[in-house]
Enzyme design. Structure first.
Site, short mmCIF file in Angstrom:
data_model
loop_
_atom_site.label_atom_id
_atom_site.label_comp_id
_atom_site.label_asym_id
_atom_site.label_seq_id
_atom_site.Cartn_x
_atom_site.Cartn_y
_atom_site.Cartn_z
N TYR A 127 106.34 76.00 -58.60
CA TYR A 127 107.50 76.85 -59.63
C TYR A 127 107.13 75.97 -60.97
CZ TYR A 127 107.08 80.11 -55.18
OH TYR A 127 107.59 81.30 -54.83
N HIS A 150 102.11 76.62 -48.87
CA HIS A 150 102.13 77.31 -49.77
C HIS A 150 100.81 78.39 -49.35
CE1 HIS A 150 104.08 78.46 -53.74
NE2 HIS A 150 103.84 79.54 -52.94
#
Length: 301
Positions: free
Chosen positions: A57, A120
């Site tokens: 991110y 992730h």
């Protein structure tokens, strides 16, 4: 999950023994320092005590600055909030890479520990999804995650975007530590009860992202669905609140993302009841409109 009327105080007790807020703030696509500061300010004011980010991110350092400025303003310490971040798929399996990536996240977030560190994605960009090297890299990655956990430098480890297949393979290897959470796309248009059942049976908390469907990709088909609207009008709440409450009613944790102060407050104010019929209507939406909006792990070996 501990029962509580106030959604702000709802907690999931993880298999680590730690308590995780049932409602957290997602920070996907928040890549501006001023925006992150403003959003975290509104979130803390509204009662959020959990914040979800990821290495990919690229906003961990923005959260660091926001927490440095804002926690004292709300008379809070680091221990009063729960921080989740995630290992980039590009780091899978490389010797020393996981500890290095974790240390980088610690530095970026300005903290001595992270409450929850997730793998992730079950695959890696280095190989095609049908390459069996994904499996071996995934196990090597989890072994490194377990080492971090066993050394006590992370409070909990888990996974994200794992299907039943990926979880079963991980459990079969018996690495000694069961993932504390599995964070997946979960909403009335796309959900898998067998995955939820598997997680419950193995003491893994399921945590939802994309709770509002395709809003992050400018698709409001679920959010504005007539059935959702009808329930919202009847209950006197917003459509988003209906969808978020639906997940909580299934004992699924949520991390709604918003930059709108009004929505931020509404998304954690879920102190209303939904009837079994409301739940049935929403459960049945996937039968006619099954659609996935985000990262798809299906097919990753």
């Amino acid at each position: 999950m501990a029962s509580a009327v106030d959604s702000k105080s709802m907690k999931f007790i993880l298999n680590t023994g730690h308590a995780m807020p049932a409602v957290g703030l997602g920070t996907y696509r928040m890549r501006d320092q001023a925006e992150v500061l403003e959003v975290v300010d509104h979130a803390l004011s509204a009662g959020y005590r959990m914040f979800d980010t990821a290495a990919v991110y690229r906003n961990e350092s923005f959260l660091k600055e926001a927490f440095r400025i804002l926690l004292p303003r709300y008379d809070l310490d680091r221990d009063d909030i729960f921080i989740t971040t995630k290992l980039s798929p590009s780091e899978h399996g490389r010797p020393g890479a996981i500890e290095k990536a974790y240390s980088a996240s610690l530095q970026n977030l300005g903290t001595d520990y992270i409450d929850m560190y997730l793998v992730h994605f079950p695959g890696t960009p280095k190989y095609s999804i049908d390459d069996k090297k994904n499996t071996e890299l995934r196990h090597a990655t989890w072994e490194s995650m377990v080492e971090l956990y066993d050394r006590g430098i992370v409070n909990g480890i888990g996974v994200s975007n794992f299907t039943n297949y990926h979880l079963e393979l991980l459990m079969e290897r018996n690495h000694g530590v069961v993932p504390a959470i599995n964070q997946v796309e979960w909403h009335p248009f796309y959900y898998q009860m067998e995955l939820l059942d598997y997680c419950k049976a193995n003491d893994i908390v399921l945590q939802a992202y994309c709770s509002l469907g395709g809003k992050s990709v400018s698709n409001n088909e679920l959010l504005l669905h007539p059935s959702v609207t009808k329930i919202a009008v009847t209950l006197g709440v917003t459509n988003a609140q209906v969808l978020l409450k639906w997940a909580l009613e299934h004992n699924v944790a949520i991390i709604p993302k918003s930059t709108n102060p009004v929505h931020i407050k509404q998304n954690i104010t879920l102190n209303f009841d939904m009837s079994p019929e409301d739940m049935r209507v929403l459960d049945n939406l996937s039968n006619k409109n099954s659609v996935k909006y985000a990262w798809d792990p299906r097919g990753v070996v």
